[in-house]
Design a protein around this motif. Structure first.
Motif, PDB file in Angstrom:
ATOM      1  N   UNK A  34      29.029  85.915  38.211  1.00 18.72           N
ATOM      2  CA  UNK A  34      29.854  86.772  37.359  1.00 18.72           C
ATOM      3  C   UNK A  34      31.283  86.909  37.877  1.00 18.72           C
ATOM      4  N   UNK A  35      31.684  86.078  38.821  1.00 15.63           N
ATOM      5  CA  UNK A  35      33.023  86.221  39.393  1.00 15.63           C
ATOM      6  C   UNK A  35      34.118  86.002  38.362  1.00 15.63           C
ATOM      7  N   UNK A  36      33.936  85.048  37.485  1.00 17.38           N
ATOM      8  CA  UNK A  36      34.943  84.825  36.441  1.00 17.38           C
ATOM      9  C   UNK A  36      35.070  86.051  35.549  1.00 17.38           C
ATOM     10  N   UNK A  37      33.946  86.720  35.281  1.00 14.78           N
ATOM     11  CA  UNK A  37      33.983  87.935  34.469  1.00 14.78           C
ATOM     12  C   UNK A  37      34.694  89.062  35.208  1.00 14.78           C
ATOM     13  N   UNK A  38      34.518  89.109  36.534  1.00 11.50           N
ATOM     14  CA  UNK A  38      35.216  90.122  37.324  1.00 11.50           C
ATOM     15  C   UNK A  38      36.728  89.918  37.260  1.00 11.50           C
ATOM     16  N   UNK A  39      37.153  88.659  37.260  1.00 12.45           N
ATOM     17  CA  UNK A  39      38.580  88.362  37.130  1.00 12.45           C
ATOM     18  C   UNK A  39      39.090  88.843  35.776  1.00 12.45           C
ATOM     19  N   UNK A  40      38.328  88.611  34.723  1.00 13.94           N
ATOM     20  CA  UNK A  40      38.742  89.068  33.390  1.00 13.94           C
ATOM     21  C   UNK A  40      38.826  90.592  33.341  1.00 13.94           C
ATOM     22  N   UNK A  41      37.912  91.272  34.027  1.00 17.56           N
ATOM     23  CA  UNK A  41      37.954  92.730  34.096  1.00 17.56           C
ATOM     24  C   UNK A  41      39.247  93.199  34.743  1.00 17.56           C
ATOM     25  N   UNK A  42      39.642  92.542  35.832  1.00 17.86           N
ATOM     26  CA  UNK A  42      40.880  92.909  36.515  1.00 17.86           C
ATOM     27  C   UNK A  42      42.099  92.622  35.642  1.00 17.86           C
ATOM     28  N   UNK A  43      42.071  91.500  34.934  1.00 15.42           N
ATOM     29  CA  UNK A  43      43.201  91.177  34.055  1.00 15.42           C
ATOM     30  C   UNK A  43      43.379  92.265  32.991  1.00 15.42           C
ATOM     31  N   UNK A  44      42.277  92.715  32.419  1.00 10.05           N
ATOM     32  CA  UNK A  44      42.371  93.749  31.385  1.00 10.05           C
ATOM     33  C   UNK A  44      42.884  95.058  31.971  1.00 10.05           C
ATOM     34  N   UNK A  45      42.367  95.424  33.140  1.00  9.92           N
ATOM     35  CA  UNK A  45      42.815  96.675  33.761  1.00  9.92           C
ATOM     36  C   UNK A  45      44.287  96.609  34.131  1.00  9.92           C
ATOM     37  N   UNK A  46      44.748  95.432  34.577  1.00 11.10           N
ATOM     38  CA  UNK A  46      46.165  95.281  34.919  1.00 11.10           C
ATOM     39  C   UNK A  46      47.036  95.495  33.689  1.00 11.10           C
ATOM     40  N   UNK A  47      46.588  94.973  32.541  1.00  9.64           N
ATOM     41  CA  UNK A  47      47.351  95.158  31.303  1.00  9.64           C
ATOM     42  C   UNK A  47      47.363  96.619  30.861  1.00  9.64           C
ATOM     43  N   UNK A  94      42.680  87.488  44.651  1.00 13.97           N
ATOM     44  CA  UNK A  94      41.532  86.686  44.254  1.00 13.97           C
ATOM     45  C   UNK A  94      41.990  85.317  43.744  1.00 13.97           C
ATOM     46  N   UNK A  95      43.051  85.306  42.948  1.00 13.32           N
ATOM     47  CA  UNK A  95      43.543  84.055  42.367  1.00 13.32           C
ATOM     48  C   UNK A  95      44.398  83.251  43.336  1.00 13.32           C
ATOM     49  N   UNK A  96      44.851  83.873  44.409  1.00 12.10           N
ATOM     50  CA  UNK A  96      45.786  83.211  45.314  1.00 12.10           C
ATOM     51  C   UNK A  96      45.234  82.811  46.659  1.00 12.10           C
ATOM     52  N   UNK A  97      43.938  83.045  46.896  1.00 12.57           N
ATOM     53  CA  UNK A  97      43.375  82.722  48.204  1.00 12.57           C
ATOM     54  C   UNK A  97      42.275  81.674  48.156  1.00 12.57           C
ATOM     55  N   UNK A  98      41.786  81.310  46.965  1.00 15.47           N
ATOM     56  CA  UNK A  98      40.771  80.255  46.813  1.00 15.47           C
ATOM     57  C   UNK A  98      39.497  80.543  47.587  1.00 15.47           C
ATOM     58  N   UNK A  99      39.209  81.819  47.796  1.00 12.55           N
ATOM     59  CA  UNK A  99      38.006  82.177  48.527  1.00 12.55           C
ATOM     60  C   UNK A  99      36.771  82.222  47.625  1.00 12.55           C
ATOM     61  N   UNK A 100      36.934  82.764  46.419  1.00 15.66           N
ATOM     62  CA  UNK A 100      35.769  83.030  45.575  1.00 15.66           C
ATOM     63  C   UNK A 100      35.821  82.349  44.202  1.00 15.66           C
ATOM     64  N   UNK A 101      37.013  82.153  43.666  1.00 12.54           N
ATOM     65  CA  UNK A 101      37.149  81.525  42.348  1.00 12.54           C
ATOM     66  C   UNK A 101      38.226  80.454  42.415  1.00 12.54           C
ATOM     67  N   UNK A 102      38.234  79.600  41.400  1.00 12.60           N
ATOM     68  CA  UNK A 102      39.276  78.578  41.328  1.00 12.60           C
ATOM     69  C   UNK A 102      40.645  79.254  41.352  1.00 12.60           C
ATOM     70  N   UNK A 103      41.522  78.831  42.256  1.00 13.10           N
ATOM     71  CA  UNK A 103      42.820  79.493  42.342  1.00 13.10           C
ATOM     72  C   UNK A 103      43.710  79.189  41.153  1.00 13.10           C
TER      73      UNK A 103
END
Length: 385
Positions: free
Chosen positions: A47-60, A74-83
């Motif tokens: 569900x990591x991709x979904x977590x990223x979408x959750x953060x994107x919505x909250x940021x907006x 998360x997007x800039x460290x390549x630890x958990x999802x495609x950067x």
């Protein structure tokens, strides 16, 4: 980051059992969104991709600096999802401008590497300085290393020492040791072997503590490769050069291609990495000096920061293994692996005495079996996949 304690033990899969948290997350509120996203990223890989979408919505919705920072990290460290370095730069920039020193620190590192934006050393320095002034001593350590190395900025030992001393005064981990090393750096004689196919071009170079390359040249960093590796990560010309010729170049160039493909084409990046590692295992196995095999760990270090997300879900998929084995079978068996065979202490000692000599390789009659052995780990994975 202030994570809502009432929501911190839930993920996207379990938050519905807490109706209050679920309702607040649905609204995009920052604190519960941070909590749910952080727990999901940590414990539910699917569900990591979904977590990223959750953060994107909250940021907006909220514009929260903490949300922008977590999303950027998360997007800039390549630890958990495609950067997505460009998007990371944008979100970290917002968080940094709103006073988040951790965002400023990470953004500076991306700008130095040329990830997500053109390399911008002055802006990176300014961001590091802002982070250091706002209680983030790791930024002071980064500044100290930059000025002492003299790679991206003119070398300034006094300024570098001052930044390390400031980090040590703030009790930053390792800062005191680094500051002490800086004071005695002129006494350090750190010799590295610059490898070459031509024995006459093999040479020793003296480095100190802070101007020493991140990966020692004796693991294959000849000057030409160093230029490629140091080019900005997003440089399209460098990527084109690697895509066109990496298979015919020394094996280090395959590692570099895998590193630069990670944010663009994860599937190709993974198969290229598996190809590079298999090929380097074969290269090292042909060297008479068994110490050459230690270079495998060094090359993993080169690419690890950009490829970790590819292994976050476990073993590589079958298609990546098949592609790596297929490509490896097309490569020549008789290359002269000078980039790895000169990495052992025997070669170092010979070079120090001015006796680099020709490469010392195992008999060519043994090479077919050595190649089979190098391919065996991938073939075993393929059989169990």
């Amino acid at each position: 980051m202030k994570i809502d304690p009432s929501c911190r033990d839930y993920t996207l899969d379990t938050v519905q059992t807490n109706p209050d948290c679920a309702a607040r997350v649905a609204k995009g509120e920052a604190a519960p969104s941070l909590a749910i996203a952080a727990m999901t990223l940590q414990s539910v890989p699917a569900r990591r991709a979904d977590a990223v979408q959750l953060l994107k919505r909250s940021a907006e919705v909220t514009g929260s600096p903490a949300v922008h920072y977590l999303l950027g990290s998360v997007l800039g460290t390549a630890q958990q999802v495609q950067p997505d370095y460009a998007l990371a730069v944008r979100h970290l920039g917002i968080a940094a401008e709103r006073g988040n020193p951790a965002a400023a620190d990470l953004l500076a590192s991306l700008l130095l590497a040329g990830k997500g934006a053109p390399r911008d050393v002055p802006r990176a320095i300014s961001l590091y300085e802002r982070a250091a002034a706002n209680g983030f001593p790791s930024a002071a350590i980064a500044l100290g290393k930059l000025y002492l190395a003299g790679k991206r900025v003119p070398k300034d030992e006094a300024r570098g020492q001052a930044w390390l001393d400031a980090a040590a005064a703030a009790n930053a981990p390792t800062a005191a040791q680094l500051a002490a090393l800086a004071k005695g750096d002129t006494k350090v004689s750190n010799y590295q072997l610059i490898p070459s196919a031509d024995p006459a071009k093999v040479k020793l170079v003296r480095y100190g503590t802070f101007d020493n390359p991140d990966i020692p040249p004796s693991f294959g960093f000849d000057p030409e490769f160093q230029k490629i590796h140091d080019a900005p990560y997003d440089d399209r010309e460098t990527l084109a050069t690697l895509e066109k010729g990496a298979a015919a170049m020394p094996t280090p160039y395959l590692y570099e291609l895998a590193r630069r493909l990670a944010s663009l084409d994860p599937g190709r990046s993974l198969s290229t990495y598996l190809l590079a590692r298999t090929r380097m295992a074969y290269d090292a196995a042909r060297c008479a000096d068994p110490a050459a095999a230690e270079a495998l760990r060094a090359w993993d270090m080169v690419v690890a920061p950009d490829l970790r997300f590819l292994f976050a879900a476990g073993a590589p998929p079958r298609v990546a293994i098949e592609q790596a084995l297929s490509q490896e079978a097309t490569l020549p068996a008789d290359t002269q692996p000078w980039w790895v065979c000169r990495s052992g202490m025997a070669e170092m000692s010979a070079a120090m005495n001015g006796q680099a000599g020709a490469l010392k390789l195992k008999p060519a009659s043994a090479w077919p079996d050595l190649r089979k052995t190098a391919r065996a780990p991938l073939e075993k994975l393929l059989g169990s996949n």
